[in-house]
Design a protein around this motif. Structure first.
Motif, PDB file in Angstrom:
ATOM      1  N   ARG A   1       0.786  -1.232   0.000  1.00  0.00           N
ATOM      2  CA  ARG A   1       0.000   0.000   0.000  1.00  0.00           C
ATOM      3  C   ARG A   1       0.823   1.290   0.000  1.00  0.00           C
ATOM      4  N   ARG A   2       1.980   1.267   0.651  1.00  0.00           N
ATOM      5  CA  ARG A   2       2.737   2.520   0.803  1.00  0.00           C
ATOM      6  C   ARG A   2       4.242   2.271   0.749  1.00  0.00           C
ATOM      7  N   LYS A   3       4.747   1.827  -0.397  1.00  0.00           N
ATOM      8  CA  LYS A   3       6.187   1.588  -0.516  1.00  0.00           C
ATOM      9  C   LYS A   3       6.998   2.845  -0.213  1.00  0.00           C
ATOM     10  N   ASP A   4       6.402   4.011  -0.451  1.00  0.00           N
ATOM     11  CA  ASP A   4       7.118   5.271  -0.257  1.00  0.00           C
ATOM     12  C   ASP A   4       7.535   5.505   1.192  1.00  0.00           C
ATOM     13  N   LEU A   5       6.930   4.783   2.125  1.00  0.00           N
ATOM     14  CA  LEU A   5       7.253   4.974   3.543  1.00  0.00           C
ATOM     15  C   LEU A   5       8.557   4.286   3.951  1.00  0.00           C
ATOM     16  N   ILE A   6       9.007   3.352   3.151  1.00  0.00           N
ATOM     17  CA  ILE A   6      10.126   2.512   3.552  1.00  0.00           C
ATOM     18  C   ILE A   6      11.465   3.233   3.467  1.00  0.00           C
ATOM     19  N   ASP A   7      12.193   3.178   4.558  1.00  0.00           N
ATOM     20  CA  ASP A   7      13.576   3.642   4.601  1.00  0.00           C
ATOM     21  C   ASP A   7      14.448   2.414   4.863  1.00  0.00           C
ATOM     22  N   ALA A   8      15.116   1.945   3.817  1.00  0.00           N
ATOM     23  CA  ALA A   8      15.892   0.694   3.925  1.00  0.00           C
ATOM     24  C   ALA A   8      16.942   0.758   5.020  1.00  0.00           C
ATOM     25  N   ASP A   9      17.453   1.951   5.319  1.00  0.00           N
ATOM     26  CA  ASP A   9      18.487   2.088   6.351  1.00  0.00           C
ATOM     27  C   ASP A   9      17.961   1.751   7.741  1.00  0.00           C
ATOM     28  N   LEU A  10      16.637   1.794   7.913  1.00  0.00           N
ATOM     29  CA  LEU A  10      16.050   1.532   9.221  1.00  0.00           C
ATOM     30  C   LEU A  10      15.560   0.093   9.367  1.00  0.00           C
ATOM     31  N   LEU A  11      15.720  -0.702   8.309  1.00  0.00           N
ATOM     32  CA  LEU A  11      15.265  -2.090   8.361  1.00  0.00           C
ATOM     33  C   LEU A  11      16.375  -3.003   8.879  1.00  0.00           C
ATOM     34  N   SER A  12      15.984  -4.000   9.647  1.00  0.00           N
ATOM     35  CA  SER A  12      16.936  -4.992  10.132  1.00  0.00           C
ATOM     36  C   SER A  12      17.297  -5.950   8.995  1.00  0.00           C
ATOM     37  N   LYS A  13      18.272  -6.794   9.239  1.00  0.00           N
ATOM     38  CA  LYS A  13      18.661  -7.780   8.224  1.00  0.00           C
ATOM     39  C   LYS A  13      17.489  -8.701   7.898  1.00  0.00           C
ATOM     40  N   ASN A  14      16.739  -9.094   8.933  1.00  0.00           N
ATOM     41  CA  ASN A  14      15.595  -9.962   8.700  1.00  0.00           C
ATOM     42  C   ASN A  14      14.501  -9.230   7.930  1.00  0.00           C
ATOM     43  N   ASP A  15      14.300  -7.930   8.256  1.00  0.00           N
ATOM     44  CA  ASP A  15      13.332  -7.113   7.515  1.00  0.00           C
ATOM     45  C   ASP A  15      13.697  -7.060   6.037  1.00  0.00           C
ATOM     46  N   LEU A  16      14.970  -6.840   5.768  1.00  0.00           N
ATOM     47  CA  LEU A  16      15.430  -6.735   4.379  1.00  0.00           C
ATOM     48  C   LEU A  16      15.216  -8.052   3.633  1.00  0.00           C
ATOM     49  N   LYS A  17      15.420  -9.153   4.331  1.00  0.00           N
ATOM     50  CA  LYS A  17      15.190 -10.468   3.724  1.00  0.00           C
ATOM     51  C   LYS A  17      13.713 -10.614   3.342  1.00  0.00           C
ATOM     52  N   ILE A  18      12.838 -10.218   4.259  1.00  0.00           N
ATOM     53  CA  ILE A  18      11.394 -10.281   3.991  1.00  0.00           C
ATOM     54  C   ILE A  18      11.039  -9.345   2.841  1.00  0.00           C
ATOM     55  N   TRP A  19      11.648  -8.165   2.840  1.00  0.00           N
ATOM     56  CA  TRP A  19      11.379  -7.164   1.798  1.00  0.00           C
ATOM     57  C   TRP A  19      11.765  -7.699   0.422  1.00  0.00           C
ATOM     58  N   GLU A  20      12.898  -8.377   0.346  1.00  0.00           N
ATOM     59  CA  GLU A  20      13.338  -8.973  -0.938  1.00  0.00           C
ATOM     60  C   GLU A  20      12.361 -10.071  -1.377  1.00  0.00           C
ATOM     61  N   GLU A  21      11.877 -10.856  -0.417  1.00  0.00           N
ATOM     62  CA  GLU A  21      10.909 -11.907  -0.735  1.00  0.00           C
ATOM     63  C   GLU A  21       9.622 -11.287  -1.279  1.00  0.00           C
ATOM     64  N   LEU A  22       9.197 -10.181  -0.679  1.00  0.00           N
ATOM     65  CA  LEU A  22       7.988  -9.505  -1.144  1.00  0.00           C
ATOM     66  C   LEU A  22       8.167  -8.998  -2.580  1.00  0.00           C
ATOM     67  N   LYS A  23       9.343  -8.431  -2.866  1.00  0.00           N
ATOM     68  CA  LYS A  23       9.595  -7.919  -4.210  1.00  0.00           C
ATOM     69  C   LYS A  23       9.576  -9.048  -5.240  1.00  0.00           C
ATOM     70  N   ASN A  24      10.062 -10.208  -4.844  1.00  0.00           N
ATOM     71  CA  ASN A  24      10.103 -11.347  -5.768  1.00  0.00           C
ATOM     72  C   ASN A  24       8.732 -11.961  -5.989  1.00  0.00           C
ATOM     73  N   ASN A  25       7.824 -11.764  -5.029  1.00  0.00           N
ATOM     74  CA  ASN A  25       6.501 -12.391  -5.111  1.00  0.00           C
ATOM     75  C   ASN A  25       5.433 -11.491  -5.720  1.00  0.00           C
ATOM     76  N   TYR A  26       5.784 -10.227  -5.947  1.00  0.00           N
ATOM     77  CA  TYR A  26       4.777  -9.293  -6.498  1.00  0.00           C
ATOM     78  C   TYR A  26       5.198  -8.829  -7.881  1.00  0.00           C
TER      79      TYR A  26
END
Length: 244
Positions: A219-244
């Motif tokens: 809904r709001r990709k614009d809110l994401i600041d990758a610098d504030l994401l943990s390693k696990n968050d980034l892993k989930i984020w990459e999975e989301l990008k691959n699934n959409y």
């Protein structure tokens, strides 16, 4: 915190203060408020607070005198240097960060206009903040002011019943909030996710974090600041990008 609202229509906002969280917080003296009809401060013999714009044009413009005098009086009564907030479509778009900033103040003054606009000297020499609640125009600033006030007051200490509620709200964490469920566990064949019934708090928190990231991605990709994401968050984020 003390809040003053300058408006030509006090009755328009009084009912909002007298219900729900705003009323409960005021009853418990977590903040105080005052509604000021700035028409009471006009020196115009006809009690006018607006006039035709120099140079011509459509609409009427609020004159500076009653608003300046009203704010000066409020400053003297409170013996403070308040944040003076102009509700205006030209202002900075309001967000949760601004709400958290304003919640740290002792005195807020909201100026709610009507008609075509404000005399520019109000904007240049009186206000400290110009706020817009979105890219659209309302007939007056009252509704916008109440949106801001509600979002600020709920952040004050001991206003919400659960002190964990506000910090976990959408936008406060930088992400949209995860889904919520309550009883019954099975409603018309629509079931609550098993993990929420498991009693395993670690798994529940992990599920909530993942769902929060998923909802933000959708809904709001614009809110994401990758610098504030943990390693696990980034892993989930990459999975989301691959699934959409």
């Amino acid at each position: 915190m003390h809040i003053d609202v300058l408006t030509l229509f006090p009755e328009l906002v009084s009912s909002v203060f007298n219900h729900s969280i705003l009323k409960k917080a005021n009853d418990k003296a977590k903040y105080s408020y005052n509604l000021v009809n700035f028409r009471d401060y006009t020196e115009n013999k006809h009690s006018k607070v607006d006039d035709y714009p120099y140079g011509g044009g459509a609409g009427m413009v609020l004159t500076p005198q009653p608003i300046f005098d009203a704010v000066d009086d409020l400053k003297e009564k409170q013996s403070t240097k308040p944040r003076v907030i102009l509700m205006c479509p030209q202002g900075a778009t309001y967000n949760q960060n601004k709400a958290e900033e304003l919640a740290k103040e002792d005195h807020l003054v909201f100026i709610c206009g009507h008609y075509e606009g404000y005399d520019e000297r109000i904007r240049e020499h009186l206000v400290t903040d110009e706020i817009s609640i979105g890219d659209y125009v309302l007939t007056g600033g009252e509704l916008g002011a109440m949106v801001v006030i509600d979002s600020v007051v709920r952040l004050l200490p001991e206003v919400l019943g659960n002190e964990d509620s506000a910090p976990k709200d959408s936008f406060s964490t930088g992400l949209l909030e995860h889904p919520h469920y309550t009883r019954p566990a099975d409603f018309r064949g629509m079931k609550v996710p098993d993990v929420l019934l498991s009693g395993n708090h670690a798994k529940i928190e992990a599920w909530r974090r993942k769902e929060s990231l998923k909802r933000t991605y959708e809904r709001r990709k614009d809110l994401i600041d990758a610098d504030l994401l943990s390693k696990n968050d980034l892993k989930i984020w990459e999975e989301l990008k691959n699934n959409y």
